[in-house]
Design a protein around this motif. Structure first.
Motif, PDB file in Angstrom:
ATOM      1  N   CYS A   1      16.829  36.270 -31.184  1.00 19.93           N
ATOM      2  CA  CYS A   1      16.374  37.544 -30.620  1.00 19.93           C
ATOM      3  C   CYS A   1      15.069  37.304 -29.860  1.00 19.93           C
ATOM      4  O   CYS A   1      14.186  36.590 -30.350  1.00 19.93           O
ATOM      5  CB  CYS A   1      16.155  38.555 -31.746  1.00 19.93           C
ATOM      6  SG  CYS A   1      15.852  40.210 -31.111  1.00 19.93           S
ATOM      7  N   VAL A   2      14.975  37.875 -28.690  1.00 22.25           N
ATOM      8  CA  VAL A   2      13.709  37.800 -27.961  1.00 22.25           C
ATOM      9  C   VAL A   2      12.807  38.852 -28.597  1.00 22.25           C
ATOM     10  O   VAL A   2      13.048  40.049 -28.466  1.00 22.25           O
ATOM     11  CB  VAL A   2      13.915  38.092 -26.461  1.00 22.25           C
ATOM     12  CG1 VAL A   2      12.589  38.040 -25.723  1.00 22.25           C
ATOM     13  CG2 VAL A   2      14.904  37.108 -25.867  1.00 22.25           C
ATOM     14  N   CYS A   3      11.820  38.412 -29.319  1.00 26.32           N
ATOM     15  CA  CYS A   3      11.030  39.355 -30.113  1.00 26.32           C
ATOM     16  C   CYS A   3       9.633  39.607 -29.552  1.00 26.32           C
ATOM     17  O   CYS A   3       9.229  40.736 -29.357  1.00 26.32           O
ATOM     18  CB  CYS A   3      10.924  38.849 -31.547  1.00 26.32           C
ATOM     19  SG  CYS A   3      12.480  38.984 -32.454  1.00 26.32           S
ATOM     20  N   SER A   4       8.894  38.529 -29.330  1.00 29.60           N
ATOM     21  CA  SER A   4       7.488  38.727 -28.985  1.00 29.60           C
ATOM     22  C   SER A   4       7.327  39.274 -27.572  1.00 29.60           C
ATOM     23  O   SER A   4       8.008  38.833 -26.636  1.00 29.60           O
ATOM     24  CB  SER A   4       6.739  37.401 -29.100  1.00 29.60           C
ATOM     25  OG  SER A   4       5.468  37.510 -28.503  1.00 29.60           O
ATOM     26  N   ARG A   5       6.413  40.186 -27.433  1.00 26.02           N
ATOM     27  CA  ARG A   5       6.052  40.720 -26.109  1.00 26.02           C
ATOM     28  C   ARG A   5       5.536  39.603 -25.205  1.00 26.02           C
ATOM     29  O   ARG A   5       5.590  39.698 -23.977  1.00 26.02           O
ATOM     30  CB  ARG A   5       4.988  41.796 -26.351  1.00 26.02           C
ATOM     31  CG  ARG A   5       3.955  42.026 -25.327  1.00 26.02           C
ATOM     32  CD  ARG A   5       2.932  43.061 -25.800  1.00 26.02           C
ATOM     33  NE  ARG A   5       1.847  42.498 -26.590  1.00 26.02           N
ATOM     34  CZ  ARG A   5       0.772  41.883 -26.079  1.00 26.02           C
ATOM     35  NH1 ARG A   5       0.661  41.725 -24.784  1.00 26.02           N
ATOM     36  NH2 ARG A   5      -0.188  41.426 -26.859  1.00 26.02           N
ATOM     37  N   LEU A   6       5.063  38.512 -25.805  1.00 28.99           N
ATOM     38  CA  LEU A   6       4.450  37.433 -25.015  1.00 28.99           C
ATOM     39  C   LEU A   6       5.476  36.451 -24.464  1.00 28.99           C
ATOM     40  O   LEU A   6       5.127  35.558 -23.692  1.00 28.99           O
ATOM     41  CB  LEU A   6       3.451  36.663 -25.903  1.00 28.99           C
ATOM     42  CG  LEU A   6       2.359  37.518 -26.571  1.00 28.99           C
ATOM     43  CD1 LEU A   6       1.577  36.700 -27.584  1.00 28.99           C
ATOM     44  CD2 LEU A   6       1.417  38.089 -25.508  1.00 28.99           C
ATOM     45  N   THR A   7       6.745  36.605 -24.872  1.00 32.92           N
ATOM     46  CA  THR A   7       7.758  35.603 -24.493  1.00 32.92           C
ATOM     47  C   THR A   7       7.981  35.535 -22.982  1.00 32.92           C
ATOM     48  O   THR A   7       8.169  36.554 -22.321  1.00 32.92           O
ATOM     49  CB  THR A   7       9.110  35.930 -25.180  1.00 32.92           C
ATOM     50  OG1 THR A   7       8.862  36.216 -26.548  1.00 32.92           O
ATOM     51  CG2 THR A   7      10.082  34.773 -25.057  1.00 32.92           C
ATOM     52  N   GLU A   8       7.977  34.309 -22.491  1.00 33.08           N
ATOM     53  CA  GLU A   8       8.267  34.057 -21.072  1.00 33.08           C
ATOM     54  C   GLU A   8       9.462  33.106 -21.011  1.00 33.08           C
ATOM     55  O   GLU A   8       9.848  32.518 -22.023  1.00 33.08           O
ATOM     56  CB  GLU A   8       7.064  33.387 -20.384  1.00 33.08           C
ATOM     57  CG  GLU A   8       5.788  34.209 -20.387  1.00 33.08           C
ATOM     58  CD  GLU A   8       5.875  35.468 -19.524  1.00 33.08           C
ATOM     59  OE1 GLU A   8       6.769  35.523 -18.651  1.00 33.08           O
ATOM     60  OE2 GLU A   8       5.080  36.397 -19.748  1.00 33.08           O
ATOM     61  N   SER A   9       9.950  32.908 -19.808  1.00 34.73           N
ATOM     62  CA  SER A   9      11.110  32.031 -19.627  1.00 34.73           C
ATOM     63  C   SER A   9      10.848  30.618 -20.157  1.00 34.73           C
ATOM     64  O   SER A   9      11.688  30.004 -20.817  1.00 34.73           O
ATOM     65  CB  SER A   9      11.404  32.007 -18.126  1.00 34.73           C
ATOM     66  OG  SER A   9      12.520  31.279 -17.882  1.00 34.73           O
ATOM     67  N   ARG A  10       9.635  30.117 -19.950  1.00 34.71           N
ATOM     68  CA  ARG A  10       9.318  28.766 -20.435  1.00 34.71           C
ATOM     69  C   ARG A  10       9.366  28.716 -21.966  1.00 34.71           C
ATOM     70  O   ARG A  10       9.663  27.672 -22.550  1.00 34.71           O
ATOM     71  CB  ARG A  10       7.945  28.313 -19.917  1.00 34.71           C
ATOM     72  CG  ARG A  10       6.787  29.109 -20.478  1.00 34.71           C
ATOM     73  CD  ARG A  10       5.455  28.740 -19.819  1.00 34.71           C
ATOM     74  NE  ARG A  10       4.497  29.799 -19.968  1.00 34.71           N
ATOM     75  CZ  ARG A  10       3.453  29.756 -20.799  1.00 34.71           C
ATOM     76  NH1 ARG A  10       3.224  28.694 -21.537  1.00 34.71           N
ATOM     77  NH2 ARG A  10       2.630  30.775 -20.881  1.00 34.71           N
ATOM     78  N   ASP A  11       9.069  29.838 -22.634  1.00 35.97           N
ATOM     79  CA  ASP A  11       9.139  29.860 -24.100  1.00 35.97           C
ATOM     80  C   ASP A  11      10.588  29.786 -24.564  1.00 35.97           C
ATOM     81  O   ASP A  11      10.906  29.146 -25.564  1.00 35.97           O
ATOM     82  CB  ASP A  11       8.493  31.133 -24.656  1.00 35.97           C
ATOM     83  CG  ASP A  11       7.016  31.215 -24.301  1.00 35.97           C
ATOM     84  OD1 ASP A  11       6.286  30.274 -24.651  1.00 35.97           O
ATOM     85  OD2 ASP A  11       6.615  32.204 -23.661  1.00 35.97           O
ATOM     86  N   VAL A  12      11.457  30.454 -23.834  1.00 39.42           N
ATOM     87  CA  VAL A  12      12.884  30.405 -24.163  1.00 39.42           C
ATOM     88  C   VAL A  12      13.381  28.970 -23.978  1.00 39.42           C
ATOM     89  O   VAL A  12      14.103  28.427 -24.828  1.00 39.42           O
ATOM     90  CB  VAL A  12      13.682  31.400 -23.293  1.00 39.42           C
ATOM     91  CG1 VAL A  12      15.176  31.231 -23.489  1.00 39.42           C
ATOM     92  CG2 VAL A  12      13.262  32.830 -23.610  1.00 39.42           C
TER      93      VAL A  12
END
Ligand code: PLP
Length: 515
Positions: free
Chosen positions: A448-459
């Protein structure tokens, strides 16, 4: 502490939180502590003499931080998100600063009145039917509860009272207590644990019905269960619909279930804890079809709408049923609430006291704006789709359910033990955090994409960790299989020795690869 020290402490605390957010990628998402880790890090009892706020803040870092699971980390993909944003954090500070408990209008008029308005703002943002909104001439309205669990439970208690009152209207000699023992409620077997718990707390059996191959509760399954129970002398009174199950974010078939509830006079509650936030975007509103059948609807701005816990938005079509169920009067609670102009929210909830939660909802809706909130939802769905494309490109993985909102469910092809091993390995390494679920007896992993801070590089980073560890598991699995195949072909005397040698050789190879 005087106000000058408060300013200094407050500024230092805000700096601490801002630094935490800015540097969160430097931390493992899961902590490296064992249960009981904290006890020996602090004294056995409260200090006799005052201590400084500076020492306190140092201890937040020393004592608390090592034991934190970082829900704000872009590598946190477990469960569903917990809302977090700077506007909401600051608004919560203001709430605490103002203090006050808003159980009745006079106890805190602003608390009641801002909540009434915010629940209308939010309801309009979701395009909820008018009858759910607070207005001075209708029985509907919205309230902020502490959690979706509470909302489900409150709906059940109201449904129970409504059913008993209706039956008493037909038969005033009815034994209410005896009748209550015959009430039953329903939800799908995919519903959140809190739904079953509501049944336990209310002493009403919550029957968990089977779902179709898309994890949806169907109208005919519900009706068959209802008929069977009525034939046994039971009284169906409550159905909880999932709009976004916890496992796979599936949506029950509202347009099939709604007419069944209507036909049997059953209270229909919609639990949209996570997915409900998406309805601020018009492109998801087709999933709301059938909402007009609902008696109550709840979703958590504290999940996917950037509002910090706790803020669960619940609307009811007729709040009189809540008041009928929860109104207990005392002379000290009487106030001059001008005869029904404003709700007395204490009759709409379990506890007497209530926090001023509307401030953070107000702050988030204003400082992000509806467009900012929609951007947040769309961005996170986009990131989930990006992750989906990575999974689909890798032939070692498969997906058995549709991607829904920000949730992607997938598994390693092959037996459940491979996916189970991968989840365990990832949890042990603490770089990313995912939890499993099951679908038709098969184990899946939930991303699940959870954190508001998530960016494509984090995925990409999370995917790299997942697929690398999966590769190692598949390699070692292949080694075991190869070894046992060879062993099968050897005569028993040689077997033990040769097996050990082969396994050692292959394990060394894997260890080399993983460096
Ligand atoms: N309902 C669903 C579908 C959920 O996914 C969850 C939690 O993830 C809940 C209810 C419980 O939410 P809360 O913690 O607000 O009670």
């Amino acid at each position: 502490m005087d106000s000058q020290q408060f300013r200094e402490f407050g500024r230092a605390a805000i700096d601490y939180i801002a630094d935490y957010m800015d540097n969160i990628r430097d931390r493992d998402v899961l902590p490296s502590v064992e249960p009981g880790y904290l006890k020996n890090m602090i004294p056995d009892a409260a200090p006799e003499d005052p201590e400084s706020w500076q020492d306190f803040l140092k201890d937040v870092e020393r004592v608390v931080m090592p034991g934190m699971t970082h829900w704000n980390s872009p590598q946190f993909h477990a469960y569903y998100p917990t809302g977090n944003s700077f506007p909401s954090i600051v608004a919560d500070i203001i709430t605490c600063g103002l203090g006050g408990v808003g159980f009745s209008w006079i106890a805190n008029p602003a608390c009641t009145e801002l909540e009434v308005e915010m629940m209308n703002w939010l309801g309009k943002m979701l395009n909820l039917p008018e009858e759910f909104l607070n207005s001075s001439d209708g029985p509907g309205g919205g309230i902020i509860q502490g959690s979706a669990s509470e909302a489900t439970f409150i709906g059940l208690l109201a449904a129970k009272e409504r059913m008993i009152n209706r039956m008493k209207e037909n038969d005033p000699s009815l034994d209410s207590n005896l009748t209550k023992t015959k009430l039953v409620a329903y939800a799908s077997d995919q519903s959140n644990s809190s739904v079953e718990k509501a049944g336990l707390l209310a002493s009403i059996p919550m029957k968990l019905l089977p779902v179709d191959d898309r994890c949806r509760l169907r109208g005919d399954t519900l009706e068959a269960a209802i008929k069977e129970d009525i034939a046994k002398g039971l009284i169906p009174c409550y159905v909880v619909l999932n709009w976004g199950t916890t496992g796979t974010c599936a949506f029950d078939c509202t347009e099939e279930i709604g007419p069944v509830c209507e036909k049997y006079g059953i209270w229909m509650h919609i639990d949209a804890a996570y997915a409900g936030a998406a309805f601020i975007c018009p492109e998801y509103r087709h999933l709301m079809k059938g909402i007009e059948y609902a008696d109550s609807f709840d979703f958590n701005p504290h999940k996917w709408m950037l509002v910090n816990f706790d803020c669960s938005a619940m609307w009811v079509k007729n709040a009189n049923y809540l008041v009928d169920a929860f109104d207990v009067q005392r002379i000290y609670l009487k106030d001059n609430n001008t005869s029904g102009k404003m709700p007395d929210y204490r009759h709409w909830q379990i506890s007497l006291g209530r926090r001023f939660r509307a401030i953070k909802l107000w702050a988030v809706m204003r400082i992000y704006g509806a467009s900012g909130l929609r951007n947040h939802i769309r961005k996170q769905v986009g990131l989930a789709e990006h992750f989906e494309s990575l999974v689909r490109k890798d032939s070692r993985f498969e997906m058995l359910t549709e991607v829904s909102m920000g949730l992607v469910c997938f598994r390693i092809k092959g037996g459940n033990e491979l996916t189970k091993a991968l989840v365990a390995k990832l949890t042990e390494r603490k770089v990313v955090f995912l939890v499993p679920c099951t679908y038709q007896g098969k184990m899946l992993m939930r991303f699940c994409v959870c954190s508001r801070l998530t960016e494509s590089r984090d995925v990409d980073f999370s995917w790299n960790e997942i697929e690398t560890q999966a590769g190692l598991i598949l390699d070692s699995n292949a080694v075991e299989k190869l070894s046992s195949d060879i062993a099968e072909k050897m005569d028993t005397s040689d077997k033990a020795n040769k097996l050990t040698i082969i396994t050692k050789l292959q394990t060394t190879e894997i260890q080399e690869k993983s460096k």
